[in-house]
Design a protein around this motif. Structure first.
Motif, PDB file in Angstrom:
ATOM      1  N   PRO A 124      98.514  20.068  -3.565  1.00 39.87           N
ATOM      2  CA  PRO A 124      99.360  18.883  -3.743  1.00 39.87           C
ATOM      3  C   PRO A 124      98.539  17.645  -3.345  1.00 39.87           C
ATOM      4  CG  PRO A 124     100.547  20.591  -2.570  1.00 39.87           C
ATOM      5  CD  PRO A 124      99.134  21.053  -2.653  1.00 39.87           C
ATOM      6  N   MET A 130     107.646  15.978 -14.836  1.00 41.26           N
ATOM      7  CA  MET A 130     107.754  15.845 -13.367  1.00 41.26           C
ATOM      8  C   MET A 130     108.754  16.899 -12.861  1.00 41.26           C
ATOM      9  SD  MET A 130     107.049  14.235 -10.533  1.00 41.26           S
ATOM     10  CE  MET A 130     106.315  12.653 -10.932  1.00 41.26           C
ATOM     11  N   TYR A 153     101.765  15.272  -5.246  1.00 45.32           N
ATOM     12  CA  TYR A 153     102.034  15.892  -6.554  1.00 45.32           C
ATOM     13  C   TYR A 153     101.034  17.020  -6.777  1.00 45.32           C
ATOM     14  CZ  TYR A 153     104.748  11.636  -6.991  1.00 45.32           C
ATOM     15  OH  TYR A 153     105.658  10.635  -6.758  1.00 45.32           O
ATOM     16  N   ALA A 194     110.128  10.002  -7.588  1.00 48.72           N
ATOM     17  CA  ALA A 194     109.382  10.827  -8.565  1.00 48.72           C
ATOM     18  C   ALA A 194     109.491  10.200  -9.960  1.00 48.72           C
ATOM     19  CB  ALA A 194     109.916  12.250  -8.553  1.00 48.72           C
ATOM     20  N   VAL A 238     103.533  17.868 -13.120  1.00 45.93           N
ATOM     21  CA  VAL A 238     103.205  17.815 -11.683  1.00 45.93           C
ATOM     22  C   VAL A 238     104.485  18.117 -10.899  1.00 45.93           C
ATOM     23  CG1 VAL A 238     101.241  16.217 -11.748  1.00 45.93           C
ATOM     24  CG2 VAL A 238     103.579  15.294 -11.690  1.00 45.93           C
ATOM     25  N   GLU A 239     104.302  18.806  -9.767  1.00 44.58           N
ATOM     26  CA  GLU A 239     105.497  19.085  -8.919  1.00 44.58           C
ATOM     27  C   GLU A 239     105.480  18.101  -7.754  1.00 44.58           C
ATOM     28  OE1 GLU A 239     105.817  23.049  -7.263  1.00 44.58           O
ATOM     29  OE2 GLU A 239     107.608  22.505  -6.106  1.00 44.58           O
ATOM     30  N   ALA A 240     106.563  17.374  -7.613  1.00 43.38           N
ATOM     31  CA  ALA A 240     106.659  16.399  -6.517  1.00 43.38           C
ATOM     32  C   ALA A 240     107.028  17.134  -5.231  1.00 43.38           C
ATOM     33  CB  ALA A 240     107.721  15.363  -6.843  1.00 43.38           C
TER      34      ALA A 240
END
Ligand SMILES: Nc1nc2c(ncn2[C@@H]2O[C@H](COP(=O)(O)O[C@H]3[C@@H](O)[C@H](n4cnc5c(=O)[nH]c(N)nc54)O[C@@H]3COP(=O)(O)O)[C@@H](O)[C@H]2O)c(=O)[nH]1
Length: 685
Positions: free
Chosen positions: A670, A521, A450, A504, A464-466
């Protein structure tokens, strides 16, 4: 002797196998005429022999009588000169060999005369039956004067018979020859020659040589059995010719179906294999090379799906026509299947010529094709494999040409690529990875990392970017670039997408439950997933299963999804908005950004591509673009995220430019779940 024996054996063999009719007939005529004649001759000889014997005996008796009468007078008068003359006269008869006159008077010497040509001995030859001796008393007026002895030639009668037999034999032979001379021409013209023609005719039919002169020209005018047979054969020939014509047509049709593609009329794969295999033999013999082109039309499926199968067929027919036109007479093009074509390129003088030909093929394919009155442009990707360098059998050559096609497609389509062994190992590695990926999805080898997105002004974590990772058992941690492409090609991306969404949402729910505030997310969804209507189901299932409110989920799609906007993707976007799921346009500015789709789709967020962010320190144009995107987003009421923030300067510029959210290594890379939680703890500490 040996010579005659061999001839005799050969003749017997021929007779046993069946002599030609001509010889049989000659033998029959000769034997038929000669044998009875010879039999008659033998019979006649026997009869003649008997009758002649009687005649000879009579003639001998007569000669004895004449002899004794002719010598009686000279004996009476004892005239020895006359007696001698009478004996000599008797010898003139061809039957008499010797004459002896024994006088009854005492002291009178015996008179004996022998034929001058006689060389034998009278007593011995008489004993040997070569002579017959007869004696008779010479009488005068009842008084015996002496004895006349005559020796007759026993061969005289046989000689007469022999002479007669010889004459008869000559006559018989002459008669046979005369019969042959008369009969044979008649037999030849009336029987033998017609039979010969019938035989030729039948042989021609047997060999299916229906246009042979014998079968074509002979007209039977005769009305006898042979004529009838000939006419029947003629009819059989006509019927056979008709039958063969029909068979020929049917055969040609079957050949066409078995060896040619029904749609394009090009040779099919079976025929092509045959031709290539022959070419291999010839090339091996002469030390030559040839090439195999594997041609795959790019995006043919799109034409088929959007314009229908008839248009797809018309496109294939046209491409086949163009390929035939651009290739040389010696080259062979076949339709292997669907939108794939194979070309056998013979007589290569140098490798460059292959490249030139490939280029020409690409050009002709790219010329627009009018389908349903719409000009459509397609392109092709081509792979080239060479014999014998890239394979010594058909399967290997085509497989390697196919690998080269894959390479051409990977490099961006509409191009050709030569096969080289490195490609093969890369493909094999990819295939292996593809198979392992299926296992990885099912056996929890995929993990999500993430990357934080923070508020530009306050620095708080807003989302957060998965980002997916593959914890490979032997290769270590793999990044998306190493397997997303494969997943897209193999179709495994859909399954992977389902897993990512579910995981996610589950993680977000877990953090929320544990009081860890990460904001929203963001999940990446690839263009391919976006064309699949099942995306909505899996998304809703993930939300329901985790209990995450839709507003906390953001779907990141690239501009390419919007560019290739299909009915399905339109419906998905519409539905996502209805549900309340956020839509972010990823890598904004790298594609053909269109303001029209921004207006129509109303995403809630734009993510400025990191290439622009990276250049802001050095490039005024990038700075202008970043400011422009921020201005546009503000005007449309959209949130702007700058990705790839790597330095404090970049961050500063973005804050000053009015960017809302920041993401990049400068803030955080990440992170795994634990690492992110650590990162958060450290920030709040
Ligand atoms: N369909 C799905 N696609 C996915 C998924 N996970 C990832 N992806 C796609 O892969 C792309 C590459 O991802 P990744 O290797 O994880 O790279 C990400 C970041 O590591 C990288 N990044 C972020 N900040 C910086 C930076 O400062 N410098 C730098 N050199 N790189 C940085 O950018 C990637 C994230 O970018 P973006 O998605 O544009 O926000 C990724 O882009 C996806 O397309 C998945 O689950 N499904």
């Amino acid at each position: 002797m040996n010579f005659f024996l061999t001839r005799w054996r050969r003749l017997r063999l021929r007779v046993r196998k069946g002599m030609p009719l001509r010889y049989t007939m000659m033998v029959v005529v000769v034997v038929g005429v000669l044998l009875p004649a010879l039999l008659l001759l033998a019979l006649e000889q026997r009869i003649s022999e008997k009758s002649q014997q009687a005649l000879l005996t009579q003639s001998e008796t007569a000669l004895m009588k004449i002899g004794s009468v002719s010598i009686a007078e000279p004996m009476w008068v004892v005239d020895r000169v006359a007696l001698d003359a009478a004996a000599v006269r008797l010898l003139e008869s061809p039957q008499i060999v010797a004459v002896r006159i024994e006088d009854g008077l005492a002291n009178t010497p015996v008179l004996e005369r022998v034929r001058a040509d006689f060389t034998g001995d009278l007593d011995r030859d008489t004993a040997g039956a070569r002579l017959s001796r007869r004696a008779q008393a010479v009488m005068r007026n009842g008084e015996s004067l002496g004895t006349l002895v005559l020796w007759f030639d026993a061969d005289y009668g046989r000689g007469l018979l022999q002479a007669r037999r010889d004459q008869m034999l000559v006559l018989v032979l002459l008669q046979t020859l005369a019969i042959l001379a008369v009969l044979m021409p008649i037999l030849v013209t009336r029987v033998l020659r017609p039979i010969e023609r019938l035989k030729e005719h039948a042989s021609a039919l047997l060999e299916h040589n229906l246009d042979a002169p014998a079968a074509q020209l002979f007209v039977w005018r005769r009305h006898d059995e042979l004529g009838l047979l000939g006419r029947h054969l003629g009819r059989v020939q006509e019927e056979l010719r008709e039958l063969f014509m029909q068979l020929g047509k049917k055969n040609a049709q079957l050949q066409q179906m078995a060896f040619y593609d029904q749609l394009t009329g090009l040779p099919n794969r079976s025929l092509f294999i045959d031709l290539v295999q022959r070419e291999m033999l010839a090339a091996e013999r002469n030390g030559q090379h040839f090439g195999i082109f594997f041609i795959d039309l790019d995006r043919f499926k799109a034409v088929n799906d959007s314009m229908g199968h008839a248009a797809g067929d018309a496109l294939l027919i046209e491409v086949a026509r163009r390929l035939r036109e651009v290739l040389r007479e010696v080259d062979v093009v076949c339709r292997q299947s669907g939108d794939e074509f194979l070309v056998l390129v013979r007589d290569i003088d140098h490798w460059e010529s292959l490249g030139e030909l490939a280029q020409r093929i690409l050009r002709v394919v790219e010329a627009p094709v009018v389908l349903a009155q719409i000009p459509v442009k397609v392109s092709a990707s081509m792979g080239i494999a060479l014999f014998p360098e890239d394979g010594r059998d058909f399967e290997t050559l085509v497989k390697n040409a196919d690998i080269a096609v894959y390479q051409a497609k990977t490099l961006g389509r509409a191009r050709y690529s030569f096969y080289h062994s490195e490609l093969n190992s890369r493909l094999l590695a990819n295939l292996e990875l593809e198979q392992e990926l299926a296992y990885a999805i099912d056996h929890n080898q995929l993990v999500l990392h993430y990357q934080p997105q923070v508020d530009a002004s306050g620095g708080q974590l807003v989302a957060v970017e998965a980002l997916v990772r593959w914890q490979h058992p032997t290769r270590g941690l793999l990044y998306p670039a190493q397997f997303i492409g494969l997943a897209e090609e193999s179709g495994q991306i859909a399954e992977m997408g389902v897993w990512t969404l579910r995981e996610a949402c589950r993680q977000l729910a877990d953090w929320t439950a544990r009081g860890i505030m990460v904001g929203n997310m963001a999940v990446n969804v690839s263009a391919l997933e976006f064309r699949d209507h099942r995306l909505l189901d899996s998304l809703q299932a993930a939300l329901e299963a985790s209990g995450v409110p839709p507003q906390r989920l953001e779907i990141e799609i690239t501009e390419s999804v919007l560019m290739a906007e299909t009915e399905t993707s339109q419906r998905i976007i519409e539905r996502l908005r209805q549900i309340g799921v956020g839509i972010a346009i990823d890598d904004f500015g790298t594609g053909y950004s269109s303001l029209a789709y921004l207006k129509r789709l109303r995403p809630h967020q734009l993510k400025i591509d990191r290439s622009f962010v990276n250049d802001t320190e050095t490039d005024s144009d990038s700075r202008a673009i970043v400011k422009g995107v921020i201005g546009l987003a503000n005007a449309l009421g959209l949130n702007v995220v700058a990705e790839g923030v790597e330095t404090a300067e970049q961050q500063q510029f973005l804050i000053e430019a009015g960017c809302h959210t920041l993401q990049g290594y400068f803030i955080a890379k990440p992170l795994s779940v634990d690492a992110l939680e650590d990162w958060l703890r450290k920030r709040t500490a």
